[in-house]
Design a protein around this motif. Structure first.
Motif, PDB file in Angstrom:
ATOM      1  N   SER A  93       0.847  -1.180   0.000  1.00  0.00           N
ATOM      2  CA  SER A  93       0.000   0.000   0.000  1.00  0.00           C
ATOM      3  C   SER A  93       0.893   1.244   0.000  1.00  0.00           C
ATOM      4  CB  SER A  93      -0.882  -0.054   1.245  1.00  0.00           C
ATOM      5  OG  SER A  93      -1.801   0.994   1.230  1.00  0.00           O
ATOM      6  N   SER A  94       0.310   2.422  -0.239  1.00  0.00           N
ATOM      7  CA  SER A  94       1.133   3.630  -0.301  1.00  0.00           C
ATOM      8  C   SER A  94       1.467   4.124   1.102  1.00  0.00           C
ATOM      9  CB  SER A  94       0.410   4.723  -1.081  1.00  0.00           C
ATOM     10  OG  SER A  94      -0.613   5.269  -0.283  1.00  0.00           O
ATOM     11  N   VAL A  95       2.461   4.983   1.163  1.00  0.00           N
ATOM     12  CA  VAL A  95       2.889   5.512   2.459  1.00  0.00           C
ATOM     13  C   VAL A  95       1.755   6.307   3.118  1.00  0.00           C
ATOM     14  CG1 VAL A  95       4.452   7.188   3.552  1.00  0.00           C
ATOM     15  CG2 VAL A  95       5.356   5.520   1.938  1.00  0.00           C
ATOM     16  N   LEU A  96       1.054   7.098   2.307  1.00  0.00           N
ATOM     17  CA  LEU A  96      -0.015   7.921   2.871  1.00  0.00           C
ATOM     18  C   LEU A  96      -1.121   7.053   3.475  1.00  0.00           C
ATOM     19  CD1 LEU A  96      -1.019  10.793   3.320  1.00  0.00           C
ATOM     20  CD2 LEU A  96      -2.188  10.661   1.117  1.00  0.00           C
ATOM     21  N   HIS A  97      -1.530   6.007   2.747  1.00  0.00           N
ATOM     22  CA  HIS A  97      -2.571   5.110   3.267  1.00  0.00           C
ATOM     23  C   HIS A  97      -2.120   4.439   4.547  1.00  0.00           C
ATOM     24  CE1 HIS A  97      -5.910   4.906   0.379  1.00  0.00           C
ATOM     25  NE2 HIS A  97      -5.019   5.495  -0.411  1.00  0.00           N
ATOM     26  N   ASN A  98      -0.850   3.978   4.540  1.00  0.00           N
ATOM     27  CA  ASN A  98      -0.308   3.337   5.734  1.00  0.00           C
ATOM     28  C   ASN A  98      -0.273   4.290   6.919  1.00  0.00           C
ATOM     29  OD1 ASN A  98       0.467   0.519   5.417  1.00  0.00           O
ATOM     30  ND2 ASN A  98       1.737   1.244   3.726  1.00  0.00           N
ATOM     31  N   LEU A  99       0.144   5.530   6.672  1.00  0.00           N
ATOM     32  CA  LEU A  99       0.209   6.501   7.767  1.00  0.00           C
ATOM     33  C   LEU A  99      -1.175   6.737   8.364  1.00  0.00           C
ATOM     34  CD1 LEU A  99       2.739   9.214   6.457  1.00  0.00           C
ATOM     35  CD2 LEU A  99       3.082   7.676   8.389  1.00  0.00           C
ATOM     36  N   ARG A 100      -2.166   6.849   7.478  1.00  0.00           N
ATOM     37  CA  ARG A 100      -3.553   7.017   7.950  1.00  0.00           C
ATOM     38  C   ARG A 100      -3.978   5.857   8.840  1.00  0.00           C
ATOM     39  NH1 ARG A 100      -6.324   8.026   2.277  1.00  0.00           N
ATOM     40  NH2 ARG A 100      -5.886  10.229   2.004  1.00  0.00           N
ATOM     41  N   ASP A 101      -3.684   4.623   8.353  1.00  0.00           N
ATOM     42  CA  ASP A 101      -4.118   3.437   9.092  1.00  0.00           C
ATOM     43  C   ASP A 101      -3.379   3.306  10.418  1.00  0.00           C
ATOM     44  OD1 ASP A 101      -5.717   3.007   6.972  1.00  0.00           O
ATOM     45  OD2 ASP A 101      -4.533   1.366   6.100  1.00  0.00           O
ATOM     46  N   VAL A 102      -2.078   3.542  10.373  1.00  0.00           N
ATOM     47  CA  VAL A 102      -1.267   3.331  11.574  1.00  0.00           C
ATOM     48  C   VAL A 102      -1.568   4.396  12.628  1.00  0.00           C
ATOM     49  CG1 VAL A 102       1.112   3.390  12.412  1.00  0.00           C
ATOM     50  CG2 VAL A 102       0.557   2.069  10.372  1.00  0.00           C
ATOM     51  N   LEU A 103      -1.729   5.651  12.189  1.00  0.00           N
ATOM     52  CA  LEU A 103      -1.989   6.735  13.153  1.00  0.00           C
ATOM     53  C   LEU A 103      -3.475   6.871  13.474  1.00  0.00           C
ATOM     54  CD1 LEU A 103       0.379   9.435  11.611  1.00  0.00           C
ATOM     55  CD2 LEU A 103       0.740   8.265  13.777  1.00  0.00           C
ATOM     56  N   GLU A 104      -4.300   6.187  12.676  1.00  0.00           N
ATOM     57  CA  GLU A 104      -5.765   6.257  12.823  1.00  0.00           C
ATOM     58  C   GLU A 104      -6.253   7.697  12.746  1.00  0.00           C
ATOM     59  OE1 GLU A 104      -6.860   4.086  16.349  1.00  0.00           O
ATOM     60  OE2 GLU A 104      -5.589   2.383  15.814  1.00  0.00           O
ATOM     61  N   ILE A 105      -5.813   8.385  11.697  1.00  0.00           N
ATOM     62  CA  ILE A 105      -6.249   9.773  11.501  1.00  0.00           C
ATOM     63  C   ILE A 105      -6.557  10.011  10.029  1.00  0.00           C
ATOM     64  CG2 ILE A 105      -4.995  10.876  13.412  1.00  0.00           C
ATOM     65  CD1 ILE A 105      -2.894  11.643  11.140  1.00  0.00           C
ATOM     66  N   GLU A 106      -7.246  11.111   9.754  1.00  0.00           N
ATOM     67  CA  GLU A 106      -7.374  11.609   8.387  1.00  0.00           C
ATOM     68  C   GLU A 106      -6.488  12.836   8.305  1.00  0.00           C
ATOM     69  OE1 GLU A 106      -8.773  10.658   5.580  1.00  0.00           O
ATOM     70  OE2 GLU A 106      -9.441   8.792   6.540  1.00  0.00           O
ATOM     71  N   PHE A 107      -5.638  12.887   7.297  1.00  0.00           N
ATOM     72  CA  PHE A 107      -4.810  14.083   7.145  1.00  0.00           C
ATOM     73  C   PHE A 107      -5.639  15.209   6.559  1.00  0.00           C
ATOM     74  CE2 PHE A 107      -1.511  10.859   7.284  1.00  0.00           C
ATOM     75  CZ  PHE A 107      -0.523  11.487   8.027  1.00  0.00           C
ATOM     76  N   PRO A 108      -5.517  16.427   7.105  1.00  0.00           N
ATOM     77  CA  PRO A 108      -6.191  17.555   6.463  1.00  0.00           C
ATOM     78  C   PRO A 108      -5.632  17.719   5.051  1.00  0.00           C
ATOM     79  CG  PRO A 108      -5.022  18.237   8.464  1.00  0.00           C
ATOM     80  CD  PRO A 108      -4.673  16.816   8.226  1.00  0.00           C
ATOM     81  N   SER A 109      -6.488  17.938   4.080  1.00  0.00           N
ATOM     82  CA  SER A 109      -6.019  18.026   2.696  1.00  0.00           C
ATOM     83  C   SER A 109      -6.444  19.357   2.096  1.00  0.00           C
ATOM     84  CB  SER A 109      -6.627  16.883   1.887  1.00  0.00           C
ATOM     85  OG  SER A 109      -7.959  17.198   1.555  1.00  0.00           O
TER      86      SER A 109
END
Ligand code: ZN
Ligand code: ZN
Length: 348
Positions: A251-267
């Protein structure tokens, strides 16, 4: 003396057994100049006569008196040739038009290679036809430029296709970063180049994560550093540590970061960037040279950000602050709660 003369000037050789006549070439800045030296029978350098090729004459024009003087003063022929070369180097520098010009084949070869490669790929060529910049597009349509100094044995087409291979090997790395750049707010670098592997991504007000993507293994868990007030950063850090094993390299780094940190990044689709670039509470600006305010008051009701350098100077100036090694302990200029700051690293 003779052996070191031959060693320094292998193209200049004695032409008689009396060693009173030398003929051949001396080499200065990769150019050979024809020279003939005739010595009197006693081999006194002072009486020597020089016969120079026209290029040498042209270069030494205006320096004749120096050459004569060196001839009088030099201890032997080895030293004189050394002096002569020094004069020639100066002459070559002051007459740029005398610097070696490539043979005509150089230009016809260059044109031939450009025709093979396609003139459409040429972005720039300097007036001396020595440096050129070529356009290159990777398979994802990203544009790149390759600067070539024309010295190498490879043809332009070979260099260009080698460059494309390197671009392809980095394609996944740029895919990862392009996704982050387009779907999040990047606080640092201000304008990322293709060479930048670090991104500081906004998570919320004064909370961000700094990731360092490995260009060779772009989908692996990158080096991460959470920045911001302790009360926000600590729970995120705990999640990162607890969920790290869930990292999925497919999976991509961004998707992984979302899953691991359990957050949505502000876009950019959901937030204004200005909500993450809160200025420093001391100097009231956002960027201080390249620095952004990354020191945050840990009091949840305050959360005021400061530049490290600003906060350090501020606290050091207060009599109530105390310093231990490179850390200053003091009070937040906004809410008076305890705050600490490390001494700003000296910029090299
Ligand atoms: Zn500041
Ligand atoms: Zn505060």
């Amino acid at each position: 003396m003779e052996s070191s003369l031959v060693k320094d000037n292998p193209l200049l050789l004695p032409v008689n057994k009396e060693m009173t006549a030398y003929d051949g070439f001396i080499t200065v800045q990769e150019r050979d100049f024809r020279l003939r030296i005739l010595l009197p029978p006693d081999r006194q350098l002072k009486q020597a006569r020089l016969h120079c090729c026209w290029q040498l004459k042209h270069l030494l024009h205006g320096y004749e008196h120096i050459v004569k003087q060196r001839l009088q003063q030099s201890a032997d022929l080895v030293n004189f040739i050394l002096e002569l070369k020094t004069v020639l180097e100066v002459g070559l520098k002051s007459r740029p038009e005398c610097r070696s010009i490539p043979p005509p084949q150089y230009y016809s070869q260059l044109i031939l290679e450009m025709e093979t490669l396609g003139w459409g790929k040429l972005l720039f060529i300097d007036t001396e036809f020595r440096t050129l910049r070529l356009k290159a597009e990777d398979s994802s349509g990203r544009q790149h430029a390759l600067t070539v100094k024309l010295k190498s044995k490879s043809t332009l087409e070979q260099l260009h296709s080698q460059f494309l291979l390197v671009l392809e090997s980095l394609g996944e790395f740029w895919d990862v970063l392009d996704e982050i750049d387009s779907k999040t707010w990047i606080l640092e670098p201000e304008r990322p180049s293709r060479a930048d592997s670090m991104r500081r991504i906004a998570i919320g007000n004064n909370v961000s994560i700094k990731v360092e993507v490995d260009p060779r293994h772009p989908k692996m868990l990158p080096e991460c550093c959470l920045l911001g007030a302790e009360h926000v950063v600590t729970p995120l850090r705990n999640k990162l540590n607890a969920n790290m094993h869930m990292w999925n390299p497919d999976s991509s780094v961004l998707h992984n970061l979302r899953d691991v940190l359990e957050i949505e990044f502000p876009s950019p689709a959901t937030h204004e960037k200005s909500s993450f670039s809160v200025e420093c509470g001391i100097c009231y600006s956002y960027r201080l040279e390249a620095e952004i305010p990354d020191q945050v008051c840990n009091d949840p009701r305050c959360g005021q950000p400061f530049h490290q350098a600003c906060l350090y100077e501020w606290l050091r100036a207060l009599p109530s602050s105390r310093q231990s090694f490179n850390i200053v302990f003091g009070e937040c200029p906004y809410c008076s709660k305890p705050i600490t700051v490390k001494m700003a690293a000296q910029k090299a």
